[in-house]
Design a protein around this motif. Sequence first.
Motif, PDB file in Angstrom:
ATOM      1  N   MET A 122       0.820  -1.206   0.000  1.00 20.96           N
ATOM      2  CA  MET A 122       0.000   0.000   0.000  1.00 20.96           C
ATOM      3  C   MET A 122       0.861   1.267   0.000  1.00 20.96           C
ATOM      4  SD  MET A 122      -3.157  -0.860  -0.202  1.00 20.96           S
ATOM      5  CE  MET A 122      -4.026   0.634   0.293  1.00 20.96           C
ATOM      6  N   GLY A 123       2.044   1.178   0.581  1.00 24.37           N
ATOM      7  CA  GLY A 123       2.933   2.333   0.592  1.00 24.37           C
ATOM      8  C   GLY A 123       3.598   2.603  -0.735  1.00 24.37           C
ATOM      9  N   ALA A 124       3.519   1.638  -1.654  1.00 24.95           N
ATOM     10  CA  ALA A 124       4.202   1.764  -2.947  1.00 24.95           C
ATOM     11  C   ALA A 124       3.222   1.613  -4.098  1.00 24.95           C
ATOM     12  CB  ALA A 124       5.305   0.715  -3.042  1.00 24.95           C
ATOM     13  N   TYR A 125       2.004   2.100  -3.906  1.00 22.08           N
ATOM     14  CA  TYR A 125       0.961   1.849  -4.907  1.00 22.08           C
ATOM     15  C   TYR A 125       1.258   2.512  -6.252  1.00 22.08           C
ATOM     16  CZ  TYR A 125      -0.834   6.566  -3.897  1.00 22.08           C
ATOM     17  OH  TYR A 125      -0.965   7.922  -3.748  1.00 22.08           O
ATOM     18  N   ARG A 126       2.162   3.478  -6.277  1.00 19.17           N
ATOM     19  CA  ARG A 126       2.524   4.129  -7.540  1.00 19.17           C
ATOM     20  C   ARG A 126       3.739   3.483  -8.206  1.00 19.17           C
ATOM     21  NH1 ARG A 126       1.923  10.712  -6.912  1.00 19.17           N
ATOM     22  NH2 ARG A 126      -0.310  10.753  -6.464  1.00 19.17           N
ATOM     23  N   LYS A 127       4.322   2.490  -7.581  1.00 14.95           N
ATOM     24  CA  LYS A 127       5.543   1.880  -8.089  1.00 14.95           C
ATOM     25  C   LYS A 127       5.235   0.729  -9.040  1.00 14.95           C
ATOM     26  CE  LYS A 127       8.056   4.469  -5.327  1.00 14.95           C
ATOM     27  NZ  LYS A 127       8.906   5.561  -5.846  1.00 14.95           N
ATOM     28  N   ALA A 130       6.061  -3.173 -10.515  1.00 14.32           N
ATOM     29  CA  ALA A 130       6.277  -4.443  -9.819  1.00 14.32           C
ATOM     30  C   ALA A 130       7.751  -4.634  -9.479  1.00 14.32           C
ATOM     31  CB  ALA A 130       5.774  -5.604 -10.676  1.00 14.32           C
ATOM     32  N   ALA A 131       8.617  -4.258 -10.401  1.00 16.07           N
ATOM     33  CA  ALA A 131      10.057  -4.399 -10.156  1.00 16.07           C
ATOM     34  C   ALA A 131      10.513  -3.468  -9.035  1.00 16.07           C
ATOM     35  CB  ALA A 131      10.835  -4.100 -11.435  1.00 16.07           C
ATOM     36  N   GLU A 132       9.992  -2.245  -9.017  1.00 21.95           N
ATOM     37  CA  GLU A 132      10.342  -1.304  -7.963  1.00 21.95           C
ATOM     38  C   GLU A 132       9.837  -1.790  -6.613  1.00 21.95           C
ATOM     39  OE1 GLU A 132      10.450   3.009 -10.260  1.00 21.95           O
ATOM     40  OE2 GLU A 132       8.512   2.140  -9.708  1.00 21.95           O
ATOM     41  N   MET A 133       8.644  -2.376  -6.592  1.00 18.25           N
ATOM     42  CA  MET A 133       8.100  -2.908  -5.339  1.00 18.25           C
ATOM     43  C   MET A 133       8.989  -3.998  -4.776  1.00 18.25           C
ATOM     44  SD  MET A 133       3.977  -3.135  -5.402  1.00 18.25           S
ATOM     45  CE  MET A 133       2.945  -1.681  -5.589  1.00 18.25           C
ATOM     46  N   ARG A 134       9.455  -4.888  -5.646  1.00 15.76           N
ATOM     47  CA  ARG A 134      10.328  -5.976  -5.174  1.00 15.76           C
ATOM     48  C   ARG A 134      11.617  -5.409  -4.592  1.00 15.76           C
ATOM     49  NH1 ARG A 134       8.325  -8.482  -9.926  1.00 15.76           N
ATOM     50  NH2 ARG A 134      10.154  -7.805 -11.123  1.00 15.76           N
ATOM     51  N   ARG A 135      12.189  -4.421  -5.266  1.00 13.42           N
ATOM     52  CA  ARG A 135      13.421  -3.802  -4.777  1.00 13.42           C
ATOM     53  C   ARG A 135      13.198  -3.127  -3.428  1.00 13.42           C
ATOM     54  NH1 ARG A 135      14.898   1.375  -4.979  1.00 13.42           N
ATOM     55  NH2 ARG A 135      13.316   1.905  -6.545  1.00 13.42           N
ATOM     56  N   LEU A 136      12.097  -2.403  -3.302  1.00 14.55           N
ATOM     57  CA  LEU A 136      11.827  -1.670  -2.071  1.00 14.55           C
ATOM     58  C   LEU A 136      11.500  -2.612  -0.914  1.00 14.55           C
ATOM     59  CD1 LEU A 136       9.818   1.240  -3.682  1.00 14.55           C
ATOM     60  CD2 LEU A 136      12.014   1.449  -2.513  1.00 14.55           C
TER      61      LEU A 136
END
Length: 282
Positions: free
Chosen positions: A123-128, A130-136
Amino acid sequence: MMQTVSPSAPDVRAELGALLEIRNAQIIYDNAVEAVRDVSLSVPEGAVVALLGSNGAGKSTLLKAVTGTLHLEEGELTKGSIRYAEEDIGHARTERIVSQGLILVPEGRRLFANLTVEENLTMGAYRKTAAEMRRLKSMVFDLFPRLHERRAQISGYLSGGEQQMVAVGRALMAEPRLLALDEPSLGLAPLIIDSIYQTIDRMRHELKMTIFLVEQNASQAMEIADYVYIMENGRVVLDGPAEKMRSNLDVQEYYLGFSAGGGERKSFRDIKHYKRRKRWLS
């Protein structure tokens, strides 16, 4: 009389450009109650700045003004200015402020209690992407290994310390340029507080993050802060580099709880005359 910080002390604010700048802010609730009066402070890029004070001092009100949530409680910035990344945000909405990278970890965590740890992070990365979410997520789990172990658990069933980790981790998923932390130690056991603060220190050094730390826990905050402001009754009454503030006799006695003689711990009952001595507020 209040011991002042030496004006010749090194000032981190002079060495770095201000990312957040508050100037002569006055905040009023319901067109009647003045909660903040003529407050000025700055948060330089790459620094940790602590805003300290007791409950009711005006810290959270100032933070609400910075994050665009004052209007939810009938509050208004009536004088002064708030600038972030050289833009005026004094009357901006939260969504605009968040989009510019100023992210708040609110007091009391405020998780999505029915979602899992991993879903809260998402929910904190809803603008990211899929690849960015995995990294974060990988970054958050590196900072908080306990969250990796608990990633499939419902957040509402976690301990207070684990919930605070989720709240900080969710904020980091948005890749903040400035992270604002409102009372991160509130209601937590001492060992958990130590762990949270060790992670905040890692975030500053490893992620090069700018952090605005609002706290009652003066001792912990001063250990990691570069610069400190102290608020009482809606005003900043003292400020200076953290190292100088830690050695200030009045700060030691009234905020850290130590007397001038021998480092003996003092109780609130012993220092209740403090309010009668706060002549710098008059």
